[in-house]
Every structure is written in C-alpha cells, then in structure tokens.
Design an enzyme around this catalytic site. Structure first.
Site, PDB file in Angstrom:
ATOM      1  N   HIS A 187       0.817  -1.210   0.000  1.00 49.93           N
ATOM      2  CA  HIS A 187       0.000   0.000   0.000  1.00 49.93           C
ATOM      3  C   HIS A 187       0.857   1.269   0.000  1.00 49.93           C
ATOM      4  O   HIS A 187       0.577   2.229  -0.698  1.00 49.93           O
ATOM      5  CB  HIS A 187      -0.928  -0.030   1.206  1.00 49.93           C
ATOM      6  N   GLU A 430     -10.840  -7.694 -23.527  1.00 47.77           N
ATOM      7  CA  GLU A 430     -10.105  -8.242 -22.386  1.00 47.77           C
ATOM      8  C   GLU A 430     -10.358  -9.730 -22.192  1.00 47.77           C
ATOM      9  O   GLU A 430      -9.720 -10.370 -21.380  1.00 47.77           O
ATOM     10  CB  GLU A 430     -10.427  -7.463 -21.100  1.00 47.77           C
ATOM     11  N   ASP A 454      -6.607  -7.153 -17.576  1.00 50.67           N
ATOM     12  CA  ASP A 454      -7.440  -8.351 -17.542  1.00 50.67           C
ATOM     13  C   ASP A 454      -7.128  -9.293 -18.692  1.00 50.67           C
ATOM     14  O   ASP A 454      -7.195 -10.503 -18.541  1.00 50.67           O
ATOM     15  CB  ASP A 454      -8.928  -7.971 -17.547  1.00 50.67           C
ATOM     16  N   CYS A 501      -5.687   0.615 -23.096  1.00 43.89           N
ATOM     17  CA  CYS A 501      -5.651   1.272 -21.801  1.00 43.89           C
ATOM     18  C   CYS A 501      -5.175   0.207 -20.815  1.00 43.89           C
ATOM     19  O   CYS A 501      -5.322  -0.970 -21.066  1.00 43.89           O
ATOM     20  CB  CYS A 501      -7.023   1.811 -21.407  1.00 43.89           C
TER      21      CYS A 501
END
Lengths: 563, 85
Positions: A187, A430, A454, A501
């Site tokens: 994180h 995807e 993906d 993208c």
C-alpha cells in the site's frame, strides 16, 4: 561512504537527510505508569485516542483529495479499530491492572497481530499490519511524539514503512522513501507511485548503514542509495539529476504538442482517470482525451447506489472539462471480489471468472439503467464514448444496444425536448474470445479498447492478484503481443478505432512496441504522458515492427527486442 | 444465560461482510455476547476479536448471551447466522 542497491518503485533522484522511522511497537518501555493512578493513565489513553482519531480524519481527507477515495479508505477502517471494544477495551483492562498505557497498547496490539498472523487466511493475515499500524501510532501520541512538521528535505528510511506514516509525511518536506523490506505492490508503494515520489524497496542492509541525520543520495533511476557521499560522488549525481530533470522538463514543455513518430504516424495519447481530480491532472499533462474513465469509484465505499442525478453531475463535469476531446466512460466494472453491500454481489469461488462487469449489469438492470440514463443525459456536454467492460460474446453487445435503445425511448417520452445525443459505443477487449471473433464485433460497435490488465489474466489463466501465480502473469510473453497485433489489424481494416488502456501503456518500451504493432491510441496514468510522448516522438515504428517480426519468431518473450 | 451452537453458513468465512453485519446487529444489546470456537472465547461485539477466530464456512461456534435482553439478542443472532445444528 557506502552504497546499497534496491528495487525502484518510483523514479527520480534526490539528496537529503535520512529520517529513520522508529518502530514504537518494539521499543522497550518501563512497566510503571507515567501517572500516579490508573484513572489518570486512562485519561492519557483517551486523549491519545482522540488525537489519533483526529489525525486519521485529516489523513483520510488529504489522501482522498490528493489521491482519491479508494486510496483513502484504509484510514476509515483504522478509525473503526479505535472504536472496537476488543481493542480499546483490552488496553483499558491492562491499564486498570496497573500497566503503563504505552506498554498496554503494545501488549494488546502484539497479541492481536500474532493471532491474525497465525490464521491460514491471507485476507485475515493482512489485518495484522492494520493492527500494528494503529497500535504504533497510538503509542506515538501517548509519548507526544507526533513529529509535527519539523525537519524538511528529508528521506524517510525504514524496514517496512506503514501507509499511515507515509501519508502523514506527504504534507511535510519529504523528498523520497527507502525501505529495507516492502514490495512494489504494498500500500505504501502504491501511494508513493501515485504521488510520484522517488522511492526504493528491498534495500538490503539499509538500517545497518543509515543513521538519523545522515546525508544520503537516493538514486531511483539506477536503483541505489549512497550514505554520506563524498564531494566527487555528489557532483556526479547532481549532473545526472539535472540531466534527467531537463529531460523531464522538456517533455513537460512539449506535453501539449501532438505525438508523431519519426516515421510520421500520429498517435493519440489519452489519460486513465477515476475522478474529477484525475481529469484535471490529465489536462495539465497534455492528455488528448480520457481513454478510460473508471466509474467503479463512484459506486464503492457507500451504503446505497449513487443516484442518476449524482452520476449525471460527475459525467457532465468530466465532459465539460475535456471540451470536444474524446471521453471514454466505462460502465460499471465490479464483481464478487469487491465488498459493496447494496449491490448483492454473489459470493463466488472465482470472482474474476464470475458475474462481473456487463454480466452483472445485464442481470441487475436497475443499477445499469440509472447509469445509462445519466450517461445519455450528459452526452450533450461533450464528446462521449460509452465503453462496456467484460464482453465475451456478440450477443451481449446486442443486448446492451437494445437496452440502450429502451432507455433512450424512455428519456424522449419523459421529456419532449430531449434530443437524441451523439455518442459512440465500444467495448473492452479483455476476454480472448473477442479477439477470435473480432470480425463479428466490428459490425456491432464503433470502437475498441484493449484492457491489458485483464487480458493478460484471462490469456494466461493467471489470477492478477494471486502472489503464487505471479510468474504466469507475464507481460513479456510474445503470445500477448501476437494477440494485440491480430486484433488491432482486424479493427483497423474495418475502419474502427482501437486503443490500449491499462498498465502496459505506462511502460516506455512496451508503449513503443504497441505503436509499432499498429495501436494509434494509448491511455495511461496522467503523470506518464509527457515522457511517453517524448519517447514515441523518437520512435521509428516501421523499424521496430521489422525487428518484432524477426524476434517474435525465435523468442518466447519480448526480452532483448530492443538490444 | 442462553447458549446455542451454530455452523458458519458464509462461504467466505465469518469475517468481512458477515462479521461486520453481525457486530452491528448485536452491539446495542445490553447482554454480553461471547463466542467460543475450539475453546477460544471472544467478545461478540468486537469485529477484531471475531476475526481472530478465523472461523470458516462449516466451522462450529458456540454463542453465549447473558443479560436482561438475552432472548431478543439470541433471536437476532439466529437471523444473522441462520440454522442451529
């Protein structure tokens, strides 16, 4: 002078004073309470809780403003821990029994964290880090050691710096961050990346070699740290740094100019965005459009679905900000891996192969309808492209089109002066089945966008978040680029727009390869745009394509393609 | 005092969504709520302690409710965790 190497999280070179992050959770405190009686000691605890709660609130707001809601959510869950009787109640019991508050916090935190670490569930194991983060901060406040905006121009060093520590440093004079452990996916690293702060992880021997106040060079271009450098080294690094900054500056100055390759191909560079702030950053960095506006963030972390009106306001604002530039808004892309109480998402063994994206929307038409109504109503404000995620069959596209038609009829019936807006409809590429039948899809939609994150996961059958199959989630594989080459050629032959993208386009070399394979639109994080533009302006796409043809017939990965 | 044994029906285990829903359902009762699994006792009003049980789908837990509104509390708990076993 000593030199240590590590892994780059976020690029840049900085020179500053080391500030070594102290871990209060393992400090050796005396047993005796600071106050004369337990009641006073309880009050000390309550004041510390109040202060920490206040700071978490501030941090939440700051992070939400600068990085967005999703990144900020962790600080809300930390506030909940501060209200939990199983945490605070236990600490109070310890104090009642005569233990010093700091020590009581340490004991309860370490006990709970141990329990979490021993569970055989990865999600629960990670809760140990949350416990430790909260306990550590609570002790900090008990000791009145909140390092309030003291030194400036420092480089934060530590074993594994918790997100809270990093986030509260963000508003002081932090220049960079170095961790002895940690990973690029933690994180804290994600926050550092989002902030564009030069950072390294996995720097072995860091804490053995660095003392508080040492002067250090953090070279996150080459991946090393120099402790107490000599004059010569400093001079050299300053040259490298000004060189790099010049390059970056030049790229930024030209950010608004078009991106044309050395062999005269015009490439559109778009930005990925999840909020209005991101769209602002996109414009500042020279984006020629929004290539992917993720609407998920509007739906996450709330008790009920966002209303049509609320969505209409957001979509309209984004479209207005971008004027006539294309804005590709992706409809809701959520599945069972997310916790959204009002959505009734199914509990699935394999949420990434489950009811997600368009599959969910077609089964939950009320949510989908509100979103489409908001989109169609906002279309008058700009150049709207509606993009559908997770499409795997042409039937789904036909269903979406029929549904869109119904929604449009409803809108025109409700309001006589509602004019049918102009917009384009497209899908994400995807799922590999779309590539195999792309000739069917070109008859149904106006544009395509390859969602590399993906696509890689579904192509190699490797869960993108599972650490044990990380090796198979491999963006170097030729198979991926063969697939992209094929689908790009088919879409372009049919006269349809196609772009990429996803994380792939953020990488300078891969961005070059994508352009050579015929991709004319790339969408990426706003901060990457100036550098990618400048790299592509130097690219001779035809030459790299020839190399690709030779290389891909003999190798299984793209490694070595640029040598 | 009331005691019941339940089998966890939640596919993902007794944490995240089901646990947070459980805690909000019981926290305003006056009665103390204790959960026992494999001899380990935790406070049923604490999300954190509940999670440390690591209770999985199919695991058995004992719920003990003690206080003036224990009957009502147990009813609510049955609604949350479902069928007795």
């Amino acid at each position: 002078m000593s030199s240590l190497t590590g892994e780059i999280v976020s690029q840049g070179i900085v020179i500053g004073q080391a500030r070594v992050y102290r871990d209060f959770l393992h400090e050796d405190f005396k047993d005796e309470p600071v106050s004369s009686n337990p009641e006073e000691e309880q009050k000390r605890l309550e004041r510390a809780i109040e202060k920490l709660d206040h700071r978490l609130d501030e941090t939440y707001q700051n992070v939400k403003l600068s990085l967005g809601e999703e990144e900020a959510e962790i600080f809300r869950s930390h506030q909940q821990i501060l209200e939990d009787p199983g945490f605070v109640g236990e600490i109070k019991k310890g104090i009642e029994a005569g233990t010093r508050a700091e020590k009581a916090v340490q004991q309860v935190t370490r006990l709970l964290s141990e329990q979490f670490k021993n569970l055989d569930d990865e999600y629960l194991q990670q809760r140990a880090a949350d416990m430790e983060d909260i306990g550590r901060q609570l002790i900090e406040f008990l000791m009145n050691n909140e390092n309030q905006g003291e030194s400036s121009d420092y480089i934060l060093c530590g074993t594994d710096i918790p997100p809270s520590e990093f986030a509260s440093s963000m508003n002081s004079g932090i220049l960079g961050m170095v961790m002895e452990e940690g990973t690029g996916f933690s994180h804290t690293s994600i926050l550092a990346k989002a902030k564009g702060l030069p950072s390294l992880v996995k720097v072995e021997g860091l804490l053995e070699n660095v003392r508080d106040g040492d002067r250090i060079i953090l070279d996150a271009l080459d991946g090393h740290v120099v402790v107490n450098p000599d004059e010569n080294t400093l001079k050299k690094i300053q040259e490298i740094r000004s060189d790099w900054e010049n390059k970056k500056q030049k790229a930024l100055e030209k950010a608004n100019e078009p991106c044309i390759t050395a062999d005269q191909k015009t490439i559109s560079i778009f930005a990925n965005a999840g909020s209005v702030q991101d769209v602002r950053a996109a414009l500042e960095n020279g984006a020629e459009g929004v290539g992917l506006f993720r609407t998920e963030f509007i739906f996450l972390n709330r008790k009920e679905a966002p209303s049509e009106e609320e969505q209409y306001q957001i979509y309209s604002e984004v479209l207005k900000m971008m004027k006539d530039k294309p804005v590709i808004i992706r409809t809701l892309d959520i599945g069972g891996d997310k916790d959204v109480p009002y959505m009734n998402l199914p509990d699935e063994e394999n949420p990434f192969l489950g009811l997600r994206g368009i599959r969910y929307c077609l089964e939950n038409q009320e949510i989908f309808k509100a979103q489409l109504r908001a989109l169609l109503r906002s279309a008058h404000h700009g150049n709207l492209y509606i993009m559908i995620p997770m499409i795997s069959m042409a039937e789904e596209v036909r269903e979406v089109k029929a549904f869109l038609n119904d929604v449009m009829n409803e809108l025109t019936q409700e309001d006589e002066i509602f004019e049918e807006p102009r917009y384009k409809l497209g899908i994400m590429v995807e799922v590999p089945s779309v590539v195999e039948t792309i000739d069917h899809f070109v008859q149904e939609v106006d544009f395509f966008s390859i969602g590399s994150n993906d696509l890689v996961q579904y192509l190699f059958a490797a869960d993108r978040i599972a650490p044990n199959v990380k090796r198979w989630y491999d963006v170097q594989q030729i198979a991926l680029y063969r697939m992209i080459e094929k689908v790009v050629a088919a879409a372009r032959d049919a006269g349809k727009e196609i772009g990429v993208c996803g994380e792939l386009a953020n990488n300078q070399q891969i961005a070059q390869l994508l352009v050579s394979l015929g991709v004319e639109k790339l969408s990426m994080s706003p901060a990457q745009i100036p550098m990618i533009k400048s790299v592509i302006r130097k690219l001779h796409a035809g030459d790299l394509f020839k190399k690709w043809k030779q290389h891909s017939s003999r190798h299984s990965t793209i490694d070595g393609l640029w040598d | 005092m009331k005691k019941e044994v339940f089998q966890i029906p939640f596919p993902e285990g007794f944490h995240a969504r089901p646990a947070s829903s459980f805690v909000s359902a019981v926290k305003d009762f006056e009665s103390a709520v204790t959960i026992v699994k494999d001899g380990k006792e935790v406070d049923g009003k604490s999300m954190i302690q509940l999670m440390t049980l690591g209770a999985k789908c199919g695991d058995r837990i004992e719920v003990i409710v003690d206080g003036s509104d224990e009957s009502e509390a147990m009813e609510v708990i049955k609604e949350q965790i479902g069928g007795t076993s």
